[in-house]
Structure formats: C-alpha cells, structure tokens
Design a protein around this motif. Sequence first.
Motif: not given
Length: 339
Positions: A280, A312, A314, A282
Amino acid sequence: MTVPRTPRPARQKPKLAPEAKAPREKASLHPRNRHQGRYDFPALIKSTPELAQFVIINPYGKESIDFASPEAVRVFNRALLKSFYGIAHWDIPADYLCPPVPGRADYVHFLADLLASHNAGEIPRGAAVKVLDIGTGANCVYPLIGYSDYRWHFLGSEIDPTAIASAKTIVQSNGLDKVIRLRQQTNRKQILLGLLENAERFDLTMCNPPFHASLEEATKGSQRKWRALGKADPKRKLPVLNFGGQAAELWCEGGEARFVTQLISESAQVAGQVLWFSTLVSKASNLPAIETALKKAGALQSQVVEMSQGQKQSRFVAWTFQDDAQQQAWRQSRWVRKD
C-alpha cells in the motif's frame, strides 16, 4: 453627427460550475467486497451482542458507531469478521492497530484481480496460492480475509512479539493453524532479508507500511482526521492515534517513502522467490520516489492500482522481476492442476 457605436462582443453563455459531487458511498468498494451498502446493525448485533452498547445514531439519523472510541471499533471489527468471514474468535491487545475491515478487504480483492489479469482472467484459488503478509500486526486481518474469500494460504511476518502472540491466538482459536503461519522478523532493520527460507515461494506479498516519519507526525495526522470528521469536541478525550496503533505500526524513520524503497531494494535480492510484490502507498506524493526505486532495482513490470473507500483515496504498487515467459512457467508449475 452620429457617432457609430462600437459593436458589443457576442454574449457568451456563462460557464457552469462543475456539479458538486456527493460523498462516495461504500458502493465504490471493489465489486467482490462483501461490505457494500449500509451495515445491517441488527444482524451484526445478533452475531455479536456486545456491539449493541456501542451503536449510536449519527447526524444523518442512521445507525453507526463512535469511530473515535477504540473499544467500539474493536467490537465492531469483531462483529464484521464473525458475520462476514466466519471468524468466531477475534481480539487484539489495547492500543494496537484496529484497521477498517472493508478497506483491508479491497486490497485483497484487487490483488486477486492482479493474479487473474495474468492468468487468462481466472483468479487462482486454494492452497496453491501462497501469500506473504509483511507486518501482519496483532489483528491478522489480511490472512483472515484472504483465506475466507479465496482459500489462499498465508505467512504473516512481524517484528513485534506481542503482535505475533496476538495473531497466533486468533489463528489457533479459529482452527486456522494449517493455513495461516506466523513468523517473527528478528532483525528490526530488515524487512524481507533473513525472513524467508530458501525453498519458500510466494505468489504475492502484501504490506501496509508505517506511513509517518515520527510519533509527532502520526499524532498530528490523527488530529487532522478528527477535525475533518467533526469529532474535535473539547469536552471529551479523544484517542491520540486514529484506530490505535503501536509505534512500529504507524511510523518509522524516514516514513513511508523510506520503508517502501527499502522493501523494493530487498525484494530484488529475493526476486526469484516471489511472483508479485506489492505494498500500500498512502501518499501519492511518494510515487515518484517509488518509481525511481523500482527502476534502480530492475523491476521488469510494475503498476499502480487505485482504490477508494468512501471519500478516502488509496492505492497499492505491485512489481515483479519475472518476464512474461517466467510468469507463465510459474503459473504452470503452481496453479495448473495436474490431473
């Protein structure tokens, strides 16, 4: 004498301001994500009765929970994991990271799509698929979801002995010892190196890296989130860190960019043991540095996969050191049934 008038310019239609977009609903989750639409709180409470004491009515008149309460979030996660994934026993130590389950599930589903895109559109399922969850945490959420939805087998790594003990308790209490293994990375300065055994092979790695560079930065980040959510009430004491979390879970020297670039560098040294690495990311501002690190490490293919959970945004980055022929050979040797 009549003075000729200067002709007026043709009247232009006023430009319309773009329509304000309504906040994204959970429908923006991956299509296979089980958490579409609003939560069915009566059903969740039926499976996990202790959740009832944490249910509130939000400003829109809908049932919700107080996401500023770590205990409420922990019990809510327990209810979600039990109702949607059949996890009968789940708990974590106080002050450890309690992640939002729907967003974690999205990462798993998009990784399944990544494998399918290189497998004639078919998602490989079952024990043949091995996944390394780097920094599995005390919550062990990725392996729980990945096994439940795709029957993949997992190895979860951790540097924190308390987190490892918690994850082991979850795995053992749910009878998942044979499908989810856990291993401590004893060298806190390394991520992959010294962790893998020579004969081990993984089809995927996944990682939710610490994205702050210091405790102070992590604290400020949480304070901004509370303000944005309208939860900054001076009459109540809010948790210092959003969703809880120990230092190693939330920040490291150099922050996310340094962690991910180190992960990429180390991945080049175990390139033949993994089909697709991923992590991931961010902060989109870190992508240029990550791209540079991938080129330096010699990654042959890479991609950025965007995700959105509610409002959100991501994403995760995936890369491989194997060319098309090597990937095909990998699939044939591991995923194709030999009847």
